[in-house]
Write a protein that holds these residues in place. Structure first.
Motif, mmCIF file in Angstrom:
data_model
loop_
_atom_site.group_PDB
_atom_site.id
_atom_site.type_symbol
_atom_site.label_atom_id
_atom_site.label_comp_id
_atom_site.label_asym_id
_atom_site.label_seq_id
_atom_site.Cartn_x
_atom_site.Cartn_y
_atom_site.Cartn_z
ATOM 1 N N CYS A 1 0.818 -1.219 0.000
ATOM 2 C CA CYS A 1 0.000 0.000 0.000
ATOM 3 C C CYS A 1 0.851 1.269 0.000
ATOM 4 C CB CYS A 1 -0.933 -0.001 1.210
ATOM 5 S SG CYS A 1 -2.179 -1.293 1.188
ATOM 6 N N LEU A 2 2.086 1.171 -0.463
ATOM 7 C CA LEU A 2 2.983 2.328 -0.459
ATOM 8 C C LEU A 2 2.985 3.081 -1.781
ATOM 9 C CD1 LEU A 2 6.032 0.704 1.369
ATOM 10 C CD2 LEU A 2 4.166 2.026 2.369
ATOM 11 N N TYR A 3 2.160 2.646 -2.733
ATOM 12 C CA TYR A 3 2.089 3.343 -4.017
ATOM 13 C C TYR A 3 1.495 4.738 -3.832
ATOM 14 C CZ TYR A 3 2.913 -1.116 -6.406
ATOM 15 O OH TYR A 3 3.451 -2.294 -6.847
ATOM 16 N N THR A 4 1.932 5.673 -4.653
ATOM 17 C CA THR A 4 1.322 6.994 -4.670
ATOM 18 C C THR A 4 -0.056 6.880 -5.317
ATOM 19 O OG1 THR A 4 2.267 7.525 -6.832
ATOM 20 C CG2 THR A 4 3.592 8.074 -4.890
ATOM 21 N N PRO A 5 -0.951 7.866 -5.119
ATOM 22 C CA PRO A 5 -2.288 7.802 -5.721
ATOM 23 C C PRO A 5 -2.262 7.596 -7.235
ATOM 24 C CG PRO A 5 -2.233 9.504 -4.055
ATOM 25 C CD PRO A 5 -0.825 9.018 -4.199
ATOM 26 N N VAL A 6 -1.352 8.269 -7.932
ATOM 27 C CA VAL A 6 -1.265 8.110 -9.391
ATOM 28 C C VAL A 6 -0.878 6.688 -9.757
ATOM 29 C CG1 VAL A 6 0.004 8.819 -11.473
ATOM 30 C CG2 VAL A 6 -0.764 10.538 -9.832
ATOM 31 N N GLU A 7 0.060 6.110 -8.996
ATOM 32 C CA GLU A 7 0.472 4.733 -9.264
ATOM 33 C C GLU A 7 -0.665 3.749 -9.002
ATOM 34 O OE1 GLU A 7 5.182 4.362 -8.368
ATOM 35 O OE2 GLU A 7 3.928 4.895 -6.657
ATOM 36 N N ARG A 8 -1.463 4.012 -7.973
ATOM 37 C CA ARG A 8 -2.599 3.140 -7.691
ATOM 38 C C ARG A 8 -3.586 3.157 -8.866
ATOM 39 N NH1 ARG A 8 -3.364 1.573 -2.072
ATOM 40 N NH2 ARG A 8 -5.410 0.819 -2.685
ATOM 41 N N GLN A 9 -3.822 4.329 -9.445
ATOM 42 C CA GLN A 9 -4.705 4.430 -10.604
ATOM 43 C C GLN A 9 -4.125 3.667 -11.787
ATOM 44 O OE1 GLN A 9 -5.231 8.619 -11.299
ATOM 45 N NE2 GLN A 9 -6.626 8.896 -9.586
ATOM 46 N N HIS A 10 -2.827 3.806 -11.972
ATOM 47 C CA HIS A 10 -2.153 3.097 -13.062
ATOM 48 C C HIS A 10 -2.280 1.592 -12.870
ATOM 49 C CE1 HIS A 10 1.025 2.492 -16.123
ATOM 50 N NE2 HIS A 10 1.359 1.473 -15.355
ATOM 51 N N LEU A 11 -2.086 1.119 -11.642
ATOM 52 C CA LEU A 11 -2.174 -0.306 -11.355
ATOM 53 C C LEU A 11 -3.593 -0.820 -11.581
ATOM 54 C CD1 LEU A 11 -0.710 -2.827 -10.330
ATOM 55 C CD2 LEU A 11 -1.271 -2.114 -7.993
ATOM 56 N N ALA A 12 -4.593 -0.034 -11.151
ATOM 57 C CA ALA A 12 -5.987 -0.437 -11.350
ATOM 58 C C ALA A 12 -6.317 -0.541 -12.835
ATOM 59 C CB ALA A 12 -6.917 0.569 -10.670
ATOM 60 N N ALA A 13 -5.828 0.429 -13.629
ATOM 61 C CA ALA A 13 -6.076 0.391 -15.072
ATOM 62 C C ALA A 13 -5.402 -0.810 -15.718
ATOM 63 C CB ALA A 13 -5.569 1.689 -15.715
ATOM 64 N N LYS B 1 -6.423 3.503 -23.983
ATOM 65 C CA LYS B 1 -6.325 4.966 -24.002
ATOM 66 C C LYS B 1 -6.208 5.522 -22.583
ATOM 67 C CE LYS B 1 -8.884 5.620 -28.328
ATOM 68 N NZ LYS B 1 -10.093 6.203 -28.971
ATOM 69 N N ILE B 2 -6.996 4.948 -21.652
ATOM 70 C CA ILE B 2 -6.926 5.400 -20.259
ATOM 71 C C ILE B 2 -5.541 5.145 -19.681
ATOM 72 C CG2 ILE B 2 -7.788 4.970 -17.919
ATOM 73 C CD1 ILE B 2 -10.510 4.346 -19.171
ATOM 74 N N GLN B 3 -4.996 3.952 -19.954
ATOM 75 C CA GLN B 3 -3.674 3.623 -19.426
ATOM 76 C C GLN B 3 -2.605 4.529 -20.023
ATOM 77 O OE1 GLN B 3 -2.683 -0.495 -19.582
ATOM 78 N NE2 GLN B 3 -0.622 -0.210 -18.784
ATOM 79 N N GLN B 4 -2.719 4.850 -21.319
ATOM 80 C CA GLN B 4 -1.758 5.732 -21.952
ATOM 81 C C GLN B 4 -1.784 7.117 -21.307
ATOM 82 O OE1 GLN B 4 0.599 5.006 -24.395
ATOM 83 N NE2 GLN B 4 1.290 7.011 -23.686
ATOM 84 N N ARG B 5 -2.988 7.597 -21.013
ATOM 85 C CA ARG B 5 -3.102 8.899 -20.356
ATOM 86 C C ARG B 5 -2.472 8.865 -18.970
ATOM 87 N NH1 ARG B 5 -9.105 11.164 -20.695
ATOM 88 N NH2 ARG B 5 -8.041 12.882 -19.628
ATOM 89 N N LEU B 6 -2.694 7.765 -18.233
ATOM 90 C CA LEU B 6 -2.081 7.639 -16.914
ATOM 91 C C LEU B 6 -0.560 7.583 -17.015
ATOM 92 C CD1 LEU B 6 -4.516 5.094 -15.227
ATOM 93 C CD2 LEU B 6 -4.166 7.472 -14.577
#
Length: 235
Positions: free
Chosen positions: A168-180, A211-216
């Protein structure tokens, strides 16, 4: 009430870390367990450990400036301590046990997740056993469940065969990237299933996820560039 208080204290102490800070902390815990004769580590030793090709994912090219900024981040968080080594060489030791509020098996699993990213129970058992022996998958599952209760680990994929876990040490942006990324993999699996039954309906969904992952990816790259520029300006 005391258990709830301890849990709140642990969650308030443990914060998301940048990728290089996580790598440095993982290296310090790993080397303390696997090569205790060379521990604590000098700055050069930490850099070498960060950039080694084995037991690392992703591969990194950490330089001295990167490592110093990461160690400053870890010291400020309370996860690393600086000490005076022999010959006045500055060395570093981790405070992972206190920072995470874990014992040896918990620190072994957290270290593997920091060094290699999300993994299954089988992967964690095999890889973490070089730092702490896990007799079977049941013991590994019990330790992972304990880390989940502490708010240190979460399940990336649904329960079942091949379930994947991450720290759970990922930054918020990384968490979004991982979810995508997970969503894309799930969509790819659904697409493969629809192709075998003559139903290609998930292809459009996969394109949308791409496309979402590319934007992230673009946002992550820009943030990392800005962080490096700010760090250079501060130095």
């Amino acid at each position: 009430m005391s258990e709830e208080s301890n849990s709140d204290e642990s969650e308030s102490r443990v914060k998301p870390l940048t990728a290089i800070a996580r790598r440095c902390l993982g290296v310090l815990v790993e080397k303390a367990k696997t090569t205790p004769d060379s521990y604590p580590l000098s700055l050069a030793g930490i850099i070498t450990g960060c950039n080694q090709k084995s037991n690392r994912d992703p591969k990194m090219e950490v330089d001295e400036g990167d490592a110093l900024r990461a160690l400053d981040e870890l010291r400020e968080a309370g996860a690393v301590r600086e000490i005076q080594g022999s010959g006045r060489v500055t060395k570093y030791r981790h405070a992972a046990y206190e920072w995470f509020d874990v014992d040896s098996p918990g620190s072994a699993i957290m270290t593997e997740l920091m060094l290699r990213g999300p993994q299954t129970l089988g992967e964690l058992r095999t890889r973490a056993s070089r730092m702490h022996p896990f007799v079977d998958l049941t013991a590994t599952q019990a330790e992972v469940d304990s880390l989940i209760e502490k708010g240190l680990v979460f399940a990336v994929t649904p329960a079942g065969r091949g379930q994947t876990f991450a720290h759970c040490l990922y930054t918020p942006v990384e968490r979004q990237h991982l979810a995508a990324k997970v969503e894309k993999q799930a969509a790819a699996g659904a697409s493969a299933g629809s192709e075998t039954t003559g139903k290609p309906g998930s292809l459009a969904n996969e394109g949308r996820i791409d496309k979402i992952q590319q934007r992230l990816d673009d946002v992550t790259a820009r943030l990392e560039a800005l962080e490096k520029k700010l760090a250079d300006l501060e130095s």
